[in-house]
Design a protein around this motif. Structure first.
Motif, PDB file in Angstrom:
ATOM      1  N   ALA A 286      46.901  31.154  35.243  1.00  0.00           N
ATOM      2  CA  ALA A 286      45.729  31.426  36.084  1.00  0.00           C
ATOM      3  C   ALA A 286      45.063  32.687  35.541  1.00  0.00           C
ATOM      4  CB  ALA A 286      46.157  31.613  37.535  1.00  0.00           C
ATOM      5  N   LEU A 287      44.133  32.526  34.620  1.00  0.00           N
ATOM      6  CA  LEU A 287      43.665  33.631  33.792  1.00  0.00           C
ATOM      7  C   LEU A 287      42.374  34.290  34.267  1.00  0.00           C
ATOM      8  CD1 LEU A 287      44.411  32.085  30.277  1.00  0.00           C
ATOM      9  CD2 LEU A 287      45.714  33.836  31.490  1.00  0.00           C
ATOM     10  N   ALA A 288      41.668  33.702  35.238  1.00  0.00           N
ATOM     11  CA  ALA A 288      40.442  34.325  35.740  1.00  0.00           C
ATOM     12  C   ALA A 288      40.786  35.371  36.787  1.00  0.00           C
ATOM     13  CB  ALA A 288      39.521  33.269  36.346  1.00  0.00           C
ATOM     14  N   PRO A 289      40.088  36.506  36.818  1.00  0.00           N
ATOM     15  CA  PRO A 289      40.373  37.512  37.852  1.00  0.00           C
ATOM     16  C   PRO A 289      39.986  36.982  39.224  1.00  0.00           C
ATOM     17  CG  PRO A 289      38.370  38.091  36.667  1.00  0.00           C
ATOM     18  CD  PRO A 289      38.947  36.895  35.959  1.00  0.00           C
ATOM     19  N   TRP A 290      40.702  37.417  40.241  1.00  0.00           N
ATOM     20  CA  TRP A 290      40.440  36.914  41.590  1.00  0.00           C
ATOM     21  C   TRP A 290      39.082  37.395  42.082  1.00  0.00           C
ATOM     22  CZ3 TRP A 290      42.289  33.309  44.713  1.00  0.00           C
ATOM     23  CH2 TRP A 290      41.898  33.319  46.055  1.00  0.00           C
ATOM     24  N   GLU A 291      38.135  36.476  42.161  1.00  0.00           N
ATOM     25  CA  GLU A 291      36.811  36.754  42.716  1.00  0.00           C
ATOM     26  C   GLU A 291      36.417  35.531  43.531  1.00  0.00           C
ATOM     27  OE1 GLU A 291      34.105  37.571  39.557  1.00  0.00           O
ATOM     28  OE2 GLU A 291      35.258  39.264  38.776  1.00  0.00           O
ATOM     29  N   ARG A 292      36.337  35.700  44.835  1.00  0.00           N
ATOM     30  CA  ARG A 292      36.071  34.547  45.692  1.00  0.00           C
ATOM     31  C   ARG A 292      34.710  33.919  45.417  1.00  0.00           C
ATOM     32  NH1 ARG A 292      35.591  34.326  50.751  1.00  0.00           N
ATOM     33  NH2 ARG A 292      35.229  36.503  51.291  1.00  0.00           N
ATOM     34  N   GLU A 293      33.745  34.726  44.991  1.00  0.00           N
ATOM     35  CA  GLU A 293      32.426  34.166  44.710  1.00  0.00           C
ATOM     36  C   GLU A 293      32.496  33.149  43.577  1.00  0.00           C
ATOM     37  OE1 GLU A 293      33.210  37.307  44.926  1.00  0.00           O
ATOM     38  OE2 GLU A 293      32.179  37.983  46.739  1.00  0.00           O
ATOM     39  N   ARG A 294      33.267  33.465  42.543  1.00  0.00           N
ATOM     40  CA  ARG A 294      33.417  32.516  41.430  1.00  0.00           C
ATOM     41  C   ARG A 294      34.165  31.270  41.889  1.00  0.00           C
ATOM     42  NH1 ARG A 294      35.595  35.753  36.192  1.00  0.00           N
ATOM     43  NH2 ARG A 294      35.745  33.601  35.446  1.00  0.00           N
TER      44      ARG A 294
END
Length: 462
Positions: A286-294
């Motif tokens: 799970a390589l994307a940083p935690w950003e709820r908007e994305r």
């Protein structure tokens, strides 16, 4: 078993770098592009030698250490790309994979990680690059890694075999551990974790029972003349292991173009692990940083199709945790629902933050993010990976009913029944927390939870 190589690169591998690295593997080899940017390398007999997956940008670096080990995460490039090669596990396949990965690392900068040596005896040419062997009703993925994740290879193989109705079975050596996401998938009916015992046999990594090969069903329990077989040697090891708190949460959102997807995950992680998720993605790593908007943009783009996402916590802060969320949409594509599963690791059972659960229930209800919540506890490693050994059966800790359910059943009715409930929250956002009986066995607690749900469902209609 397959042979896996991961190149951790300092720059995105473009077509020129990839083409030159494929040529490094052998000028006489052929290249075949597949869907999704996957590239296969084949030998002179047209057999698959190696398969290269599209590179992924590493924005959540904790995943490198979680899945590849702490050494792999040392001195990572400032910008890092994860490029994975899955190879046929004979000498020719391993050499081809190394030539590709080493060529990329030399051209772009970076380092190369490799799995265990693999085992060519299990390999057959199949229609999917992740599948070693196919039975009539099962497909076999073999992995020789210290930590085996729910990778894109595996999720794609599951999707590709869905129409056939065949089930996943994963073969590993005894030294491997599974992530929570993959182990959860393998506890479904007929799916199986097949562990090689190092002596020519194999056993089930969840139950410990010996297995044999069957051309129809894949690996099945071995019969022992009508007697119940003994679990594999060492499987019933009861040495200290740590403890897990497992949360299963359902959330229903009203009509909204951008519902607060992922917010329930944040609240659960903050209350039980002390940290927000570090990374997320459609699979592991799970390589994307935690950003709820994305996350909302991706899931909204897929509507009305459902989406399954994985997330994990930071490595060196709070309590380790990992989990997944399934987002489904109503036919109109406006109303969404979430099913969240979260596992948090602790040093021992005494460290479980049971006192935080009512506060979590109240916080979820206050933001309209609670339909039904179930919480269980179980033995497990603090890092939330699973060894092939007995973890015991999960025991209920409690459950909660959200405001809509309380309104439908009526507060008075919902507070009666086999379990004593605690009413939480402000007027208009009342939820009820039902702790499991403290002096009951696991079975009696489970029966009491089921009876309470039946009692709620039987509420008289207004």
């Amino acid at each position: 078993m397959s042979y896996d190589v991961v190149a951790l690169l300092a720059a995105e591998p473009g077509m020129i770098a990839v083409s030159h690295s494929l040529r490094d593997a052998g000028a006489d080899l052929s290249v075949r592009p597949l869907d999704g940017g996957v590239i296969q390398l084949r030998d002179a007999d047209r057999r698959v030698l190696a398969t290269l997956e599209p590179a992924q940008l590493v924005e959540s670096r904790d995943e490198v250490a979680r899945l590849l080990g702490a050494e792999a995460a040392v001195n990572l490039p400032e910008t890092c790309w994860w490029s994975e090669v899955r190879a046929r596990p004979d000498a020719e396949g391993r050499e081809a994979a190394h030539r590709i990965a080493d060529g990329l690392a030399l051209r772009l900068g970076g380092s190369v990680w490799t799995s265990g040596p693999g085992d060519f005896s299990l390999w057959e040419e199949t229609g999917h690059p992740a599948v070693e062997v196919e039975a009539e009703e099962a497909f076999i993925v073999a992995q020789d890694r210290e930590v085996v994740p729910l990778s894109s290879w595996i999720t794609d193989a599951v999707s590709a075999n869905a129409l056939r109705g065949t089930v996943l079975q994963v073969v590993t050596p005894r030294t491997s551990r599974l992530t929570y996401a993959l182990r959860t998938l393998l506890t479904q009916p007929m799916a199986r974790w097949v562990v090689r015992d190092g002596e020519g046999g194999q056993f089930d990594g969840v139950s410990g029972l010996p297995l044999r090969w069957d051309r129809v069903h894949g690996y099945v329990p071995a019969s022992h003349g009508g007697n119940t077989p003994e679990p594999a040697h060492g499987f019933l090891d009861i040495s200290p292991l740590g403890a897990h708190l497992v949360v299963d949460l359902s959330v229903r959102h009203g009509a909204s173009y951008a519902p607060p997807l992922g917010r329930a995950v944040e609240l659960a992680a903050e209350h039980l692990a002390g940290r927000l998720p570090a990374g997320w993605g459609p699979h592991e790593p799970a390589l994307a940083p935690w950003e709820r908007e994305r996350l909302v943009r991706l899931v909204r783009h897929r509507a009305p199709r459902s989406a399954v996402l994985q997330f994990s916590g930071p490595r060196d802060a709070g309590h380790p945790f990992t989990g997944g969320v399934r987002v489904s949409w109503a036919p109109d594509g406006e109303r969404a629902s979430e099913r969240v599963s979260l596992a948090v690791g602790y040093e021992d059972e005494g460290a479980l933050p049971l006192e935080a659960l009512p506060r979590l229930v109240e916080a979820l209800a206050a933001e309209g993010l609670l339909d039904v919540l179930h919480v269980r506890r179980a033995r497990g490693r603090r890092d939330v990976t699973f060894e092939p050994r007995w973890h015991g059966l999960a025991a209920p800790v409690g459950m909660a009913l959200g405001p809509d359910g309380v309104r439908r059943a009526g507060e008075e009715h919902a507070l009666t029944g086999p379990l004593e409930g605690e009413l939480l929250g402000e007027v208009g956002a009342r939820a009820i927390w039902y702790p499991a009986p403290g002096d009951a066995t696991r079975r009696r607690s489970s029966e009491a939870m089921a009876a309470q749900l039946r009692h709620i469902a039987a509420a008289p209609r207004a």
